[in-house]
Design a protein around this motif. Structure first.
Motif, short mmCIF file in Angstrom:
data_model
loop_
_atom_site.label_atom_id
_atom_site.label_comp_id
_atom_site.label_asym_id
_atom_site.label_seq_id
_atom_site.Cartn_x
_atom_site.Cartn_y
_atom_site.Cartn_z
N THR A 291 42.85 45.02 42.09
CA THR A 291 42.73 46.24 42.90
C THR A 291 43.68 46.16 44.10
N ILE A 292 44.39 47.26 44.35
CA ILE A 292 45.31 47.34 45.49
C ILE A 292 44.52 47.82 46.71
N VAL A 293 44.52 47.01 47.78
CA VAL A 293 43.78 47.34 49.01
C VAL A 293 44.78 47.77 50.08
N GLN A 294 44.61 49.00 50.60
CA GLN A 294 45.50 49.53 51.64
C GLN A 294 44.83 49.39 53.01
N PRO A 295 45.54 48.96 54.03
CA PRO A 295 44.95 48.87 55.39
C PRO A 295 44.77 50.26 56.01
N ARG A 300 47.83 47.69 61.77
CA ARG A 300 48.73 46.55 61.66
C ARG A 300 48.35 45.61 60.50
N GLY A 301 47.57 46.12 59.57
CA GLY A 301 47.22 45.33 58.40
C GLY A 301 48.31 45.42 57.33
N ARG A 302 48.17 44.66 56.29
CA ARG A 302 49.12 44.61 55.19
C ARG A 302 48.43 44.97 53.87
N THR A 303 49.22 45.60 53.02
CA THR A 303 48.71 45.91 51.67
C THR A 303 48.48 44.60 50.92
N ALA A 304 47.32 44.50 50.28
CA ALA A 304 46.95 43.26 49.57
C ALA A 304 46.46 43.59 48.16
N VAL A 305 46.51 42.58 47.32
CA VAL A 305 46.01 42.69 45.95
C VAL A 305 44.74 41.88 45.84
N GLU A 306 43.64 42.56 45.51
CA GLU A 306 42.34 41.91 45.40
C GLU A 306 42.06 41.62 43.92
N PRO A 307 41.91 40.33 43.53
CA PRO A 307 41.64 40.00 42.12
C PRO A 307 40.32 40.60 41.65
N ASN A 308 40.32 41.01 40.39
CA ASN A 308 39.11 41.58 39.80
C ASN A 308 39.09 41.19 38.32
N SER A 309 38.28 40.19 37.96
CA SER A 309 38.27 39.66 36.60
C SER A 309 36.92 39.94 35.94
N ASN A 310 36.99 40.33 34.67
CA ASN A 310 35.79 40.54 33.86
C ASN A 310 35.84 39.58 32.67
N ILE A 311 34.83 38.76 32.51
CA ILE A 311 34.77 37.80 31.41
C ILE A 311 33.62 38.18 30.49
N ALA A 312 33.94 38.30 29.21
CA ALA A 312 32.91 38.65 28.22
C ALA A 312 33.00 37.67 27.05
N VAL A 313 31.84 37.29 26.54
CA VAL A 313 31.76 36.37 25.41
C VAL A 313 31.07 37.08 24.26
N GLU A 314 31.75 37.09 23.10
CA GLU A 314 31.18 37.70 21.90
C GLU A 314 31.06 36.63 20.83
N GLU A 315 29.89 36.50 20.28
CA GLU A 315 29.68 35.56 19.18
C GLU A 315 29.27 36.33 17.94
#
Length: 366
Positions: A291-295, A300-315
């Protein structure tokens, strides 16, 4: 997912529909000395449309040799431009009993950096055997199935292999090979594949047909046959023996796996001991959606990239299947198709059965 109805189902119909039947002895092997011999030679192909070797020294020396045969000697330091010629290797098989004057098909392959042999003509050249003697002379126009095209912008198009071709009847036999079968003390028949049962049946069939206990088993491959002297008498005897029917032994249980293509072939002799098999699949998926986070304005903040991971297990759950004692090819195919196994899954199952001692068969990996 591809189902394994493929080759195994076809083999099931083949093994169950065709009864065991006798084979001719000539289909099981050959007589010693009755074989082909390989011939090779070096030559030049001319008449190419700018697709030759050009700078290859072998082609240059070869062309100088050809020119000198016609009484033309080039000055020292002068090399002919050879974009329309190519150095090649020529191969052929000299059949058993081939006589002078008979024709041979030959294969012509580029030796250097020639781009195509299409439209070329092979100049007369000798074909040598392993003993260095000349057994045939070759010459003719090539039939090339491939095509290669280079455009001005550097792009290229190649169809099949344009650097190799054939000349049907392109060589003439100049010398015969002495087979030697007419003067040997005995005739020796060799099976294509060693088998003690089959070789015993071959010897018995010969003795029943020609009498006198002439055939004696040498080993799992060979039978020695006492024969009269003289080419004519031996030829008649060999012709009679070749057409005798023999019931070959059943093939050993064997599973063939081609790891490159995923092909699995199971012959009809494979049997499975009592065993239960469960085969499942576990899939882990990791989906990254940063996710792109805008100040805030004027913070005086900086644009940052916030990680967003989804893990799914299928058996994937698949039922366990049971092999009863003496399970055949049909049972294996039916069970594997029931769980929807791919060829790769089948290989894993067969390897596990082999390690568990439930499958008494040779597992051959190509």
């Amino acid at each position: 997912m591809r189902r394994l109805t493929l080759i195994a189902s076809a083999l099931l119909g083949l093994f169950s529909a065709l009864p065991a039947h006798a084979e001719r002895i000539k289909d099981l092997g050959t007589f010693q000395g009755v074989r082909s011999n390989q011939l090779t030679g070096y030559g030049l192909v001319i008449g190419l449309s700018g697709t030759g070797d050009d700078s290859l020294d072998y082609a240059t020396l070869g062309m100088k040799g050809v020119i000198s045969r016609f009484g033309l000697n080039l000055p020292a330091g002068v090399n002919p431009a050879l974009k329309n010629a190519a150095a090649v290797m020529v191969t052929a098989d000299l059949p058993a009993f081939a006589k002078p004057g008979q024709k041979l098909d030959i294969t012509v392959s580029a030796l250097g950096k020639a781009k195509s042999l299409r439209g070329g003509t092979l100049l007369m050249m000798p074909l040598n055997g392993a003993d260095g003697q000349i057994y045939a002379m070759a010459q003719g126009n090539l039939a090339v199935g491939g095509l290669g095209i280079d455009a001005a912008d550097g792009s290229k198009l190649t169809v099949n292999i344009p650097t190799s071709g054939r000349i049907p009847g392109g060589a003439t036999v100049e010398r015969a090979v002495e087979a030697g079968f007419a003067s040997t003390p005995t005739l020796l028949f060799n099976l294509a594949e060693a088998d003690l049962t089959t070789i015993s049946r071959v010897a018995n069939a010969i003795n029943l047909a020609v009498g006198g206990g002439r055939a004696h088993v040498v080993d799992a491959v060979s039978v020695a046959i006492t024969a009269p002297q003289g080419a004519e008498a031996r030829t008649l005897l060999m012709g009679q023996i070749e057409n005798l029917p023999v019931d070959p032994a059943d093939a050993p249980a064997r599973v063939i796996v081609n790891a490159r293509t995923g092909t699995v072939v199971i012959n009809g002799a494979v049997r499975i001991a009592p065993a239960a098999v469960s085969h499942g699949k576990l899939t882990v998926k990791v989906d990254e959606k940063p996710t792109i986070v805008q100040p805030a304005p004027f913070s005086r903040g900086r644009t940052a990239v916030e990680p967003n991971s989804n893990i799914a297990v299928e058996e994937e759950r698949r039922p366990m299947f049971n092999f009863h004692p003496g399970a055949s090819l049909a049972d294996i195919v039916k069970a594997v198709n029931a769980i929807g196994a791919s060829p790769a899954d089948l290989v894993a199952i067969l390897e596990a059965l082999k390690q568990a001692g439930a499958m008494k068969a040779d597992l051959v990996i190509l």
